[in-house]
Design a protein around this motif. Structure first.
Motif, short mmCIF file in Angstrom:
data_model
loop_
_atom_site.label_atom_id
_atom_site.label_comp_id
_atom_site.label_asym_id
_atom_site.label_seq_id
_atom_site.Cartn_x
_atom_site.Cartn_y
_atom_site.Cartn_z
N THR A 8 0.84 -1.20 0.00
CA THR A 8 0.00 0.00 0.00
C THR A 8 0.87 1.24 0.00
O THR A 8 1.81 1.34 0.79
N ILE A 9 0.57 2.19 -0.87
CA ILE A 9 1.30 3.45 -0.86
C ILE A 9 0.76 4.33 0.27
O ILE A 9 -0.44 4.58 0.35
N PRO A 47 -0.08 12.08 -1.63
CA PRO A 47 0.26 11.96 -3.05
C PRO A 47 -0.91 11.39 -3.83
O PRO A 47 -1.83 10.80 -3.29
N ARG A 48 -0.83 11.51 -5.12
CA ARG A 48 -1.96 11.13 -5.99
C ARG A 48 -2.34 9.67 -5.83
O ARG A 48 -3.51 9.31 -5.91
N THR A 49 -1.35 8.81 -5.59
CA THR A 49 -1.63 7.39 -5.52
C THR A 49 -1.69 6.86 -4.09
O THR A 49 -1.60 5.67 -3.88
N ALA A 50 -1.82 7.75 -3.09
CA ALA A 50 -1.94 7.28 -1.72
C ALA A 50 -3.16 6.35 -1.60
O ALA A 50 -4.23 6.65 -2.09
N GLY A 51 -2.96 5.21 -0.95
CA GLY A 51 -4.04 4.24 -0.81
C GLY A 51 -4.07 3.20 -1.91
O GLY A 51 -4.81 2.22 -1.80
N SER A 52 -3.27 3.38 -2.97
CA SER A 52 -3.21 2.37 -4.03
C SER A 52 -2.62 1.08 -3.47
O SER A 52 -1.68 1.11 -2.68
N ARG A 53 -3.18 -0.04 -3.89
CA ARG A 53 -2.75 -1.32 -3.33
C ARG A 53 -2.50 -2.35 -4.41
O ARG A 53 -3.06 -2.29 -5.51
N MET A 54 -1.66 -3.32 -4.06
CA MET A 54 -1.50 -4.52 -4.86
C MET A 54 -1.12 -5.67 -3.94
O MET A 54 -0.67 -5.45 -2.81
N ILE A 55 -1.34 -6.87 -4.42
CA ILE A 55 -0.96 -8.08 -3.70
C ILE A 55 0.24 -8.69 -4.41
O ILE A 55 0.29 -8.72 -5.64
N VAL A 63 6.05 2.83 0.72
CA VAL A 63 5.20 1.68 0.44
C VAL A 63 5.22 0.74 1.63
O VAL A 63 6.29 0.24 2.02
N LEU A 64 4.07 0.52 2.22
CA LEU A 64 3.95 -0.46 3.29
C LEU A 64 3.80 -1.84 2.69
O LEU A 64 2.89 -2.09 1.89
N LEU A 65 4.70 -2.73 3.04
CA LEU A 65 4.64 -4.12 2.60
C LEU A 65 4.20 -4.94 3.80
O LEU A 65 5.02 -5.33 4.64
N ALA A 66 2.91 -5.18 3.90
CA ALA A 66 2.34 -5.84 5.08
C ALA A 66 2.20 -7.34 4.82
O ALA A 66 1.50 -7.76 3.90
#
Length: 352
Positions: A22-23, A31-39, A97-100
């Motif tokens: 998650t950004i 930032p524009r992409t705050a909250g964007s996620r991927m797995i 980027v949080l890598l949880a």
């Protein structure tokens, strides 16, 4: 986010751990992409995107290492100077980027399943991520959902003033919100209403339109009066498939709001007219109908004679899709969804 939530549930059902990337922003900026996620899976497969480029490549490489260790991390990226042009994401500043790490526990399965249901059923609520530790050393990451009724489902390791601040931030947020704590931070993301796309007609153009629309984040419903066309084999990406007796009451039972899309792609102009008349009685923010200008004008003329107004007719996008020279069903589908994306970006963001 529906794709991310569904993928998370599928991985957890298979007992597979993954990294939820998650950004976020530690500077407090958005930032524009705050909250964007991927797995990112243990095999290095990415589902979704956080923007591509070096940022995403770096996050994916680190994620595979973290899964092997069962750890989480916060990765800073310098998006100024030369990196901005390379990644084309954020104009200067710092992105984190949080890598949880998400393990396949029963509690995580419950949390992510509830998140998926909230996104699908649209009752409101918020996904809350609680991070303990510093940027150099993430000690623990916990996920929970806060429902619209105020119920907390999952691991919420905060109490007292911190817990109250986090829940207030979640309740008052209309977009991803980052909240600093003494020992970490909280990321709260409301479950936004996903625009529904109601496709009427299940022919070749509809088949590709459904697939492209689903990839673009729309919740797709397909309706037709032919079971041999409207089925899961042909529409594997659709959220809903409806086999109608006929098109006379095609929209009956559907809850169509101002953020929803109606796309008319039936096999004949008589069916198109029947569905369009019903569509104009809804609050749909976008109504599109396939066909030539000659066919469109004939349908418009008939509807005007039946009492519809010019204002009603002006709501319709027809011929449907952006003018990009599309000819094949696949190309027409791209043009249709491109027009839908443009309408979503220009119209619905203003509604909050």
């Amino acid at each position: 986010m529906n794709t991310i939530a569904r993928a998370a549930c599928e991985l957890l059902d298979r007992q597979e751990p993954f990294i939820l990337a998650t950004i976020v922003s530690h500077s407090g900026s958005t930032p524009r992409t705050a909250g964007s996620r991927m797995i990112i899976t243990a095999a290095g497969r990415g589902i979704g995107t956080i923007g591509g480029g070096l940022l995403e490549a770096g996050a994916m490489s680190r994620a595979v290492e973290l899964i092997g260790k069962g750890q989480s991390a916060l990765m800073p990226f310098d998006l100024s100077d030369n990196n901005v042009a390379t990644m084309d994401m954020i104009c200067g500043g710092q992105a984190d980027v949080l890598l949880a790490f998400v393990s396949p526990t029963e509690l995580n399965r419950t949390v992510f399943d509830q998140w998926r249901r909230m996104l699908d059923q649209r009752p409101g609520g918020c996904l809350i991520t609680v991070v303990r530790g510093s940027q150099e050393n993430i000690e623990a990451v916990a996920h929970c959902v806060a429902t619209a009724a105020g119920e907390i489902i999952g691991d919420f390791p905060l109490s007292g003033g911190e817990g109250e601040m986090a829940l207030n931030a979640a309740a008052g947020s209309t977009g991803p919100r980052w909240l600093a704590l003494e020992t970490g931070f909280v990321l709260a993301e409301p479950t936004r209403r996903v625009p529904g796309t109601y496709l009427f007609g299940a022919g070749h153009v509809a088949r590709y339109t459904a697939a492209v629309a689903a990839m673009a984040g729309f919740r797709v419903s397909v309706s037709d009066d032919r079971a041999e066309y409207a089925n899961r084999e042909r529409f594997s990406d659709a959220h809903e498939i409806r086999v109608l007796e006929n098109f006379d009451d095609a929209i009956s039972g559907l809850s169509v709001g101002r953020e929803d899309f109606i796309v008319i792609l039936t096999r004949g102009h008589l069916h198109d007219k029947t569905v369009l008349a019903q569509a104009l009685r809804t609050d749909a923010g976008y109504i599109g109908m396939i066909g030539s200008r000659r066919k469109r004008n004939a349908i418009y003329g008939a509807l005007l004679e039946e009492g519809f107004s010019e204002a009603d007719i002006d709501r319709v996008h027809s011929p449907i899709g952006l003018s990009i020279g599309a000819e094949t069903p696949e190309e027409i589908a791209v043009s249709i969804v491109a027009e839908m994306i443009r309408h979503r970006a220009h119209s619905f963001t203003a509604h909050g």
